[in-house]
Write an enzyme that holds these catalytic residues in place. Structure first.
Site, PDB file in Angstrom:
ATOM      1  N   CYS A   1      -2.471  -2.679   7.289  1.00 51.36           N
ATOM      2  CA  CYS A   1      -2.106  -2.488   8.696  1.00 51.36           C
ATOM      3  C   CYS A   1      -2.415  -1.045   9.103  1.00 51.36           C
ATOM      4  CB  CYS A   1      -0.622  -2.798   8.901  1.00 51.36           C
ATOM      5  SG  CYS A   1       0.492  -1.537   8.228  1.00 51.36           S
TER       6      CYS A   1
ATOM      7  N   CYS B   1      -0.360   1.692   7.251  1.00 50.35           N
ATOM      8  CA  CYS B   1      -0.837   1.908   5.888  1.00 50.35           C
ATOM      9  C   CYS B   1      -2.196   2.593   5.884  1.00 50.35           C
ATOM     10  CB  CYS B   1      -0.894   0.586   5.121  1.00 50.35           C
ATOM     11  SG  CYS B   1       0.749  -0.080   4.749  1.00 50.35           S
TER      12      CYS B   1
ATOM     13  N   GLU C   1       0.831  -1.198   0.000  1.00 50.58           N
ATOM     14  CA  GLU C   1       0.000   0.000   0.000  1.00 50.58           C
ATOM     15  C   GLU C   1       0.873   1.260   0.000  1.00 50.58           C
ATOM     16  OE1 GLU C   1      -1.961  -2.980   2.932  1.00 50.58           O
ATOM     17  OE2 GLU C   1       0.052  -2.500   2.201  1.00 50.58           O
TER      18      GLU C   1
END
Length: 151
Positions: free
Chosen positions: A106, A109, A80
């Site tokens: 996560c 990100c 990402e």
């Protein structure tokens, strides 16, 4: 023969992008899309000019760090993050984009995606990070979790 949905089409591309990953633990691919056009892609791996885990081994494995913890203890950049970086490098706005990702982003990100103006997240694989999902909901992003049983 029926045509796959746009979500499935772009998710299939994210899966293909993940095949470029150099991570030994988890191969992740990400595709940023706006108005049905791909604006950037990313996969997880070491930064440009830096040795990859495929070459040196996994630092996180060597240190016994569980998945979803201590992200700073890794040579790799998340898929990402790399997609956002690629868009920035080429001067392409991510405002209003949809991210298609092979795994749930996560928390790190998620914060970047929110600030990059991404409005929708479509993912299919789990990741052990409930805070990331909470932040996405709080920020008002649309979240689509695709199951493996879908077309």
């Amino acid at each position: 023969m029926t045509r796959p949905s746009w979500d499935q089409y772009f998710m299939d591309i994210a899966v293909l992008v993940s095949s470029r990953s150099t991570c030994l633990r988890r191969q992740v691919g990400a595709v940023l899309v706006r108005d049905k056009h791909i604006i950037a892609t990313g996969y997880n791996g070491a930064p440009r000019g830096v040795a990859h885990c495929l070459d040196l081994g996994c630092l996180r494995e060597q240190l016994g760090i569980p998945s979803g913890e201590r992200h700073e203890m890794c040579r790799g950049t998340h898929a990402e993050q790399n997609a956002i970086i690629q868009a920035a490098l080429h001067g392409v706005s991510t405002a209003g984009a949809t991210l298609y990702c092979t795994h749930q982003p996560c928390t790190l990100c998620v914060k970047m995606l929110i600030n990059a103006g991404v409005e929708r997240i479509v993912f299919q694989g789990d990741y052990p990070d409930e805070l990331g999902l909470e932040l996405l909901k709080e920020a008002g992003l649309e979240i689509v979790r695709r199951g493996s049983e879908e077309e």
